[in-house]
Scaffold this motif. Sequence first.
Motif, PDB file in Angstrom:
ATOM      1  N   SER A 195       0.848  -1.185   0.000  1.00  0.00           N
ATOM      2  CA  SER A 195       0.000   0.000   0.000  1.00  0.00           C
ATOM      3  C   SER A 195       0.890   1.243   0.000  1.00  0.00           C
ATOM      4  O   SER A 195       1.966   1.241   0.600  1.00  0.00           O
ATOM      5  CB  SER A 195      -0.881  -0.017   1.241  1.00  0.00           C
ATOM      6  OG  SER A 195      -1.292   1.275   1.566  1.00  0.00           O
ATOM      7  N   ASP A 196       0.412   2.298  -0.664  1.00  0.00           N
ATOM      8  CA  ASP A 196       1.177   3.546  -0.698  1.00  0.00           C
ATOM      9  C   ASP A 196       0.943   4.366   0.562  1.00  0.00           C
ATOM     10  O   ASP A 196       1.556   5.405   0.766  1.00  0.00           O
ATOM     11  CB  ASP A 196       0.748   4.394  -1.911  1.00  0.00           C
ATOM     12  CG  ASP A 196       1.188   3.742  -3.204  1.00  0.00           C
ATOM     13  OD1 ASP A 196       2.140   2.938  -3.152  1.00  0.00           O
ATOM     14  OD2 ASP A 196       0.560   4.022  -4.243  1.00  0.00           O
ATOM     15  N   THR A 197       0.004   3.911   1.376  1.00  0.00           N
ATOM     16  CA  THR A 197      -0.350   4.696   2.557  1.00  0.00           C
ATOM     17  C   THR A 197       0.372   4.156   3.786  1.00  0.00           C
ATOM     18  O   THR A 197       0.416   2.955   4.013  1.00  0.00           O
ATOM     19  CB  THR A 197      -1.878   4.636   2.793  1.00  0.00           C
ATOM     20  OG1 THR A 197      -2.517   4.935   1.565  1.00  0.00           O
ATOM     21  CG2 THR A 197      -2.319   5.610   3.855  1.00  0.00           C
TER      22      THR A 197
END
Length: 334
Positions: A195-197
């Motif tokens: 995930s980029d978060t």
Amino acid sequence: QAATPASATLRSPAALRRLLSALAILEQRDGVLNTGSLSAITAAKKLGGSIHGFVAGSGIKPVAEEAAKVEGVDKIISVENGVYDKGLPENYAPLLVENIKKGGYTHVIAGHTAFGKNLMPRVAALLDSQQISDITAIEDEKTFVRPIYAGNAIATVESSDAIKIITIRGTAFAAAEVAGGKAPIEDGVDPKAESDTEWISEDLAKSDRPDLATAPKVVSGGRGLKSKEEFDRIMNPLADSLGAAVGASRAAVDSGYADNSLQVGQTGKVVAPQLYLAVGISGAIQHLAGMKDSKVIAAINKDPDAPIFQVADVGLVGDLFDKVPELTEKLSKA
Ligand code: FAD
């Protein structure tokens, strides 16, 4: 809406109930199970099928063991991975989807909390289901009751989706008791989705007072308090004398008298304590949406025509700056 007794399951035929299986999402923070999320188990019990509970995070074993004690839960699915600690939906939704597919559940139920509201629409989208939000009752395995227009109307909705993704209003389903159960704990699947978060930090308002969402007594202040200084001077001793949580109207929050986390109402928290005491609050419909299911509502307001008195069980017409300190003193001596 009265809390549903855990034993009151739907009158569906036994064969149908055998086909139903619910996954209740149990929130945890820093290794502590959020008792509010136990309402999801009570809602699942209403369906009458099998019930699994789901927990994820780091050091999750004690949380899973605690959840396994909930009576009526058939199994706890647990995933050990620190990436799920803060419940970021970007990480948690793919995790849940994999476990829902593996378990073949017909219903997935979470609390209508910040976590549930953040997570469940993503899960629904990934499963191509229509999410059913903030329900207050379950009529049968596909029919649910939910308030709309800030509680001014009640909608009964029917879902034909194979997997029903549901959030429940905590005040409508009592929290299941953590006692009497001994469910086995099984490791869930961990897709370890990239995930980029990333979780950076959080800034939590700290308070020694009871949690507003679950406190049995709440005292709320409104614009009538006039300033932050007066809000604190009047409301804090009142709350202490009752052992109550402090809440506020949106006008009080917007005017800077109280923290945003204390807002009660349509766009704040929904509470249903044994006692809700509204001080200097007019009783706008958006405020009532967050507290009208309280068992006893009391109000102090100088305007005898204030709408809050239409829902109040007990009302006191008078100047709050005189009445509240007097009440606080009497309560402190009692
Ligand atoms: P007011 O309406 O100004 O009432 C103050 C009251 O204090 C009056 O009744 C007055 O008689 C009394 N008073 C004044 N001085 C004294 C005194 N000395 N002694 C005794 N009584 C006194 N509001 C919420 O609360 N929660 C929400 O979640 C929320 N969501 C909203 C969402 C939307 C989309 C919209 C449009 C509005 C929302 N509102 C919400 C705002 C809501 O409409 C009202 O504006 C708000 O609730 C009013 O707050 P209040 O009762 O504190 O203030």
